[in-house]
Enzyme design. Sequence first.
Site, PDB file in Angstrom:
ATOM      1  N   SER A   1      41.056  38.959  34.142  1.00 13.23           N
ATOM      2  CA  SER A   1      40.360  39.284  35.383  1.00 13.23           C
ATOM      3  C   SER A   1      39.282  40.353  35.272  1.00 13.23           C
ATOM      4  CB  SER A   1      41.372  39.706  36.459  1.00 13.23           C
ATOM      5  OG  SER A   1      42.034  40.897  36.093  1.00 13.23           O
TER       6      SER A   1
ATOM      7  N   LYS B   1      44.346  45.059  44.137  1.00 14.35           N
ATOM      8  CA  LYS B   1      43.132  45.530  43.460  1.00 14.35           C
ATOM      9  C   LYS B   1      42.165  46.202  44.425  1.00 14.35           C
ATOM     10  CE  LYS B   1      43.429  42.505  39.487  1.00 14.35           C
ATOM     11  NZ  LYS B   1      42.752  41.566  38.567  1.00 14.35           N
TER      12      LYS B   1
END
Length: 362
Positions: A255, A300
């Site tokens: 990611s 996140k």
Amino acid sequence: MPRRTATMLASTLMLFVLFCTGLFIKVPYAEMSPGPTVNTLGDSRGEAVLSISGRKTYRTSGHLNMTTVRVTGADYDMNLLEAVYGWLAGDNIVVPHDNLYPNGKTDKESTQENAEEFSQSQESAKVAALKQLGIPVSARVVVSSVVKASPSEGKLHAGDVIQAVDGTPVKEPGDVAKLVTKHKAGEPVEFTIVPAAEAAEAERAHREPGAPTKITITSGKAEGDGHAIVGIRAGTDHTFPFTVDIKLADIGGPSAGLMFALGIVDKLTPEDLTGGKFIAGTGTIDDEGKVGPIGGIQMKTIGARQAGAEYFLTPAENCASAAAHVPDGLTLVKVSTIGDATKALEKIGKGDTAGLPHCDKP
């Protein structure tokens, strides 16, 4: 004993029993929480996250932070009390254990998979960044892995460059399987390769590799339909015109690809793309610069805002879930490609944010 005192004592005892019960009852859940963020334009543990040599670089400022998620390990047995606390805590998410570790995946297997995905994300980030800047990158088909006890074991090795099969040049990894399966099981297959060590040396020196080697492998038989196999997995590797090193320990998964790519673009661009702004983000990236979705988006965005980010580059496919729980003060910017993300950086850096594509709440 007064009735009120007895009631309080009984309640306290009951709470104590429930507390102890919660400690010992194991539940099939895992926990996700915001992890650390790292500025791809800066340092980590005293080393530059991105370092480029052999090409002119330019001054950067601000932040381009990649973001992470902390998760409990595959072998961790969560108890009921921890699960309840996680459900009640605003910055944590409790999910079924199998969502994070399907098919009984172990900690070791998960760590290995994450390391491989992280390595591939770095490679794709370099390719996408250089393509975005119009810098040529040459690609080659390589042996990604060799199956143990297969016909190729000891003859082909990970990193070997495959130039041809039976004299037919290969341009894509899929060409290898197509050419091998033209044979019947037991027939010889001739590979024209450049050994991994020579290919690596040539890449470090930014030169073409030396003369190729021919290796003949007697094919085996696949289970099921019995087609010919040699026991390798083919992939793509690249030769870069200069050196780009990415150093970041204790991070796994794919990611961070987008943020690595943007960090490379910023360092190789004369203009200071961030304009000193604090920008974070996430997203996988492929060799063509397409941004893909990731897991744990809510964690996140929380981690990014806690670190000080004002803008968050969000994969288009994660927009709805991210917008449903966006932290106060954080602007979600929708991106589908590295081109989208680069344009967004330019706008943010110049303070021209009116036309930014935002993530809308579902």
